[in-house]
Design a protein around this motif. Structure first.
Motif, short mmCIF file in Angstrom:
data_model
loop_
_atom_site.label_atom_id
_atom_site.label_comp_id
_atom_site.label_asym_id
_atom_site.label_seq_id
_atom_site.Cartn_x
_atom_site.Cartn_y
_atom_site.Cartn_z
N ALA A 116 0.98 -1.15 -0.14
CA ALA A 116 0.07 -0.06 -0.10
C ALA A 116 0.91 1.41 -0.07
N PRO A 117 1.20 1.66 -1.12
CA PRO A 117 1.87 3.13 -1.22
C PRO A 117 1.32 4.25 -1.02
N SER A 118 1.87 5.22 -0.46
CA SER A 118 1.34 6.79 -0.71
C SER A 118 1.93 6.97 -2.20
N LEU A 119 1.93 8.37 -2.42
CA LEU A 119 2.11 9.00 -3.66
C LEU A 119 3.39 8.82 -4.32
N THR A 120 3.44 7.91 -5.41
CA THR A 120 4.74 7.50 -5.92
C THR A 120 4.88 8.29 -7.36
N ASP A 121 6.21 8.40 -7.65
CA ASP A 121 6.60 9.34 -8.66
C ASP A 121 6.30 8.30 -10.13
N THR A 122 5.13 8.37 -10.53
CA THR A 122 5.08 7.11 -12.03
C THR A 122 4.13 8.32 -12.96
N LYS B 178 0.08 14.21 -13.04
CA LYS B 178 -0.49 15.46 -12.82
C LYS B 178 -0.48 16.05 -11.34
N LEU B 179 -0.07 15.19 -10.34
CA LEU B 179 -0.24 15.57 -9.11
C LEU B 179 1.35 15.84 -8.82
N LEU B 180 2.32 15.71 -9.76
CA LEU B 180 3.98 15.83 -9.56
C LEU B 180 4.55 16.40 -10.59
N ASN B 181 3.83 17.45 -11.50
CA ASN B 181 4.30 17.81 -12.88
C ASN B 181 4.86 19.34 -12.59
N SER B 182 5.32 19.48 -11.30
CA SER B 182 6.22 20.81 -11.08
C SER B 182 6.83 20.63 -9.81
N ASP B 183 7.99 21.17 -9.91
CA ASP B 183 8.82 21.17 -8.58
C ASP B 183 8.23 21.68 -7.31
N SER B 184 7.28 22.69 -7.52
CA SER B 184 6.42 23.16 -5.97
C SER B 184 5.68 21.98 -5.59
N LYS B 185 4.91 21.36 -6.69
CA LYS B 185 4.02 20.30 -6.34
C LYS B 185 4.85 19.14 -5.66
#
Length: 231
Positions: free
Chosen positions: A162-168, A173-180
């Motif tokens: 059960a992962p948390s948010l993973t960079d895939t 859409k949730l990780l498409n910028s450095d600030s996010k």
């Protein structure tokens, strides 16, 4: 001894990382819609878990490890989530998984002790806004996995990651910028977003004999989010 490891949907993301980690010492087979990025030495079968029957594929007589990777991240307010969206998420995450496992039962039974790995989400254990559909679908997986583990012990071991948010790409859409990325990292006690390698390391452990006394478990690979409050 080499094991036959079958990954459903292993051509990118977490599945691809698992395949790369296991390919040196195992016979790794990927069944997925896409054949892009398949590493050398890995057998690929074109397969759509939503619409096709896994038992029609030309697979080894014994499957020692099964990893089911297809999933969805459908994050919206509940009022914007139609019942049809819930049905679609259940189909991708849960119903297709059930069909795959059912179709592979004879080959899994031929293994000395098959290890099955499914994927959930931290949002099943920790209630989160906008996660109603995905948490419901993944919650079904957790319940199914424990019941299956009980029914088929000691022949199968069945565990859930059960992962948390993973960079895939699924989370792009949730990780498409450095600030996010920074904002998401700050939510976790370990102050980082998960990588596919983080998840693959746990999957590899659960597939090999070092975990032979582990079954029916849900492992939070989540940077501490599900159990720690550091704010």
């Amino acid at each position: 001894m080499q094991k036959n490891i079958l990954l459903i949907g292993g051509s990118y993301g977490i599945g691809a990382s698992i395949a790369n980690k296991l390919k040196e010492n195992n016979n790794v087979i990927i069944a997925s819609r896409s054949n892009e990025n398949i590493p050398k030495g890995i057998t690929h079968h074109t397969f759509d878990a939503l619409n096709e029957d896994i038992s029609t594929l030309d697979l080894p007589e014994n499957i020692d490890g099964l990893v089911y990777c297809p999933g969805s991240i459908n994050l919206k307010p509940f009022k914007m989530m139609s019942p049809e969206i819930f049905s679609e998420d259940m189909d991708v995450n849960f119903h297709s998984l059930v069909r795959v496992v059912h179709g592979l039962l004879p080959k899994l039974k031929n293994s000395e002790q098959a290890s099955l790995i499914f994927f959930s989400t931290v949002a099943v254990k920790v209630g989160m806004p906008f996660h109603t559909s995905v948490a419901a679908a993944k919650g079904a997986i957790e319940g199914f996995a424990k019941a299956l583990a009980a029914e088929y012990a000691p022949n199968f071991r069945v565990n859930v990651i059960a992962p948390s948010l993973t960079d895939t790409s699924l989370a792009s859409k949730l990780l498409n910028s450095d600030s996010k990325k920074e904002k998401m990292a700050e939510r976790h006690p370990l102050k980082k977003v998960g990588t596919t390698e983080d998840i693959a390391a746990m999957a590899a452990f659960l597939l090999n004999d070092d975990s032979k006394w582990i079954t029916g478990q849900v492992f939070g690979v989540d940077g501490g989010l599900s159990t720690l409050n550091t704010h």
